[in-house]
Design a protein around this motif. Structure first.
Motif, PDB file in Angstrom:
ATOM      1  N   GLN B 100      49.339  67.029  43.616  1.00 18.81           N
ATOM      2  CA  GLN B 100      49.182  67.674  44.921  1.00 18.81           C
ATOM      3  C   GLN B 100      50.319  68.685  45.123  1.00 18.81           C
ATOM      4  OE1 GLN B 100      48.130  64.991  48.293  1.00 18.81           O
ATOM      5  NE2 GLN B 100      48.963  63.409  46.941  1.00 18.81           N
ATOM      6  N   TRP B 146      49.692  62.380  54.488  1.00 20.76           N
ATOM      7  CA  TRP B 146      48.678  62.996  53.643  1.00 20.76           C
ATOM      8  C   TRP B 146      49.023  62.826  52.160  1.00 20.76           C
ATOM      9  CZ3 TRP B 146      43.887  64.001  53.528  1.00 20.76           C
ATOM     10  CH2 TRP B 146      43.362  64.807  52.515  1.00 20.76           C
ATOM     11  N   GLN B 150      46.758  59.955  51.781  1.00 14.36           N
ATOM     12  CA  GLN B 150      45.556  60.779  52.006  1.00 14.36           C
ATOM     13  C   GLN B 150      44.922  60.412  53.338  1.00 14.36           C
ATOM     14  OE1 GLN B 150      44.346  63.159  49.165  1.00 14.36           O
ATOM     15  NE2 GLN B 150      46.556  62.902  49.124  1.00 14.36           N
ATOM     16  N   GLU B 152      43.289  60.729  56.568  1.00 11.75           N
ATOM     17  CA  GLU B 152      42.446  61.800  57.092  1.00 11.75           C
ATOM     18  C   GLU B 152      42.764  62.149  58.543  1.00 11.75           C
ATOM     19  OE1 GLU B 152      38.354  61.725  56.025  1.00 11.75           O
ATOM     20  OE2 GLU B 152      38.841  61.565  53.884  1.00 11.75           O
TER      21      GLU B 152
END
Lengths: 277, 277
Positions: B100, B146, B150, B152
């Motif tokens: 990422q 995030w 992750q 949301e």
């Protein structure tokens, strides 16, 4: 004697009516062969602009399509020319081709677009608003010397008749990159100047421009004056000329030295294209 | 438990070492599943930048090519990422793909270049430097939520899983237009935000961007926050959203409303591309 008739409109931001009156009086003395015709739109105000996009377009088109007018002089820069360039170009008639166009700064959008469309002869040079500078009439009169007499002593000293040129304010040029306004600069020597931008913003804009022009046949780059650079909270670490030299080396563009242009009274004239064409 | 290892380098401007220490301590508590690895380059200073182009490239490449690192987090914006993007991309190895990348502002140059090259997963979102803002740890922790989980709920609320997105600071994006850094945005919803630019400069930059993207299949534009707009010597005459609506209409780009992004603590996360890919 047939006078050279110079139409003046404001594609970006306005003048004061008193400035126009003063210029008309002084030009009668300094350039009796010239007649200045200020379009009323020069004095319109709508927010940031010298009138709406429509009003500014209409004034430009009216002067450009008038076959009794020999030159179209941009009153002042600021911001606004890009917004009306395509509307103007779509409305120009044959009379617009047989004409000189002069300005700089934001006016570069129109110089570039007209040059790209091969409409008239364009020159990067002083504007009426330069009268506001200390000794600013020297700039205004240099502009008139070019428009009225095609006086070659008004030209930027490096301009040679067998070479193509273009000149732009760097930020203006960066904002033309990637849009339909930017002319093909293959074979041209490009002169740039800048005012009131941090050196990091100068670097950023020149990165954009040189990265875009890399491999596109630019004959070379000349650096005009970079003035009124604001103090940042820390020094950038390079001067403007170092930045230009580094980016020219990186993108394989010949750096040719300085150019005698800038947002100042010494701003010399750079005709677009080659003088001989 | 295997920790999520987050490498932090500064492609643009530097942090202070104390800030890194403080973030490491607070992250141990807030995100025990994460390990922050600050590259020493974050604290280098060379003029405007966090070290030379070479040093900044080397740090990015070292972290990106380290297969024990899961995410590369840009420490801070400013200016400098564009200068090293191509050098970085030419040196990335397979380990760089399984990663990422997150940042915003000037970091958009790298997000865009990585996205264009299809290397890793990029997200426009908070950076370590956001800790300097009032209540800034809310932004930093949203970023970590995030990168680590992750989560949301960290996402910009309009992000839907079957749609492609990109998000940029407007000036950063304008300076990518016409360069090899700009990814293809066909089919994407583009979110933009801006800080500390005059409205005329906002208009100018958005003219550049929308003029360039006209006819290129953009699915729509959303406007994030436009903050710290300086006072000009006269009002521009439109607000930022009016400018966006007008230019979207002119260049036939659907204007979809606001976006919850900006140079502030409320800056939500916008993954590049589609979440499902």
């Amino acid at each position: 004697m047939e006078k050279i008739r110079i139409g003046i409109c404001a594609p970006s931001t306005p003048l004061y009516p008193e400035e126009a009156e003063q210029l008309i009086v002084s030009t009668r003395k300094s350039h009796p062969a010239a007649e200045l015709i200020f379009h009323d739109q020069c004095f319109a105000i709508e927010g940031h602009f010298a009138g709406s996009d429509q009003l500014r377009s209409d004034a430009f088109v009216a002067l450009a399509n008038d076959r009794h007018i020999d030159a179209l002089w941009f009153a002042r820069g600021g911001y606004g020319a890009a917004r009306i360039a395509d509307a103007i170009l779509s409305r120009l008639q044959p009379a617009a081709h047989d004409k000189q166009y002069m300005g700089y700064s934001d006016g570069g959008n129109l110089l570039g677009a007209l040059y790209k469309a091969d409409i008239g002869r364009q020159a990067h040079g002083p504007m009426p608003v330069d009268m506001r500078r200390e000794n600013g009439m020297a700039a205004v009169e240099r502009g008139l010397n070019w428009l009225v007499h095609q006086d070659e002593s008004s030209l930027e000293a490096h301009v040679q008749s067998d070479q193509k040129y273009a000149a732009f304010n760097l930020m203006t040029l960066a904002m033309m990159v990637g849009t339909p306004l930017l002319p093909d600069l293959d074979g041209h020597i490009l002169m740039i100047e800048e005012i009131a931008e941090y050196l990091y913003a100068f670097d950023r804009a020149l990165f954009n421009v040189t990265s875009h022009l890399a491999g596109k046949g630019l004959a070379g780059l000349r650096l005009g004056r970079v003035s009124e650079v604001p103090e940042n909270n820390r020094p950038f670490g390079e001067e403007a000329e170092d930045i230009v030299q580094r980016l020219c080396a990186r993108f394989d563009i010949p750096f040719l030295g300085t150019a005698d242009i800038g947002h100042d009274v010494d701003n010399k004239i750079v005709p677009f294209g080659a003088l001989t064409t």
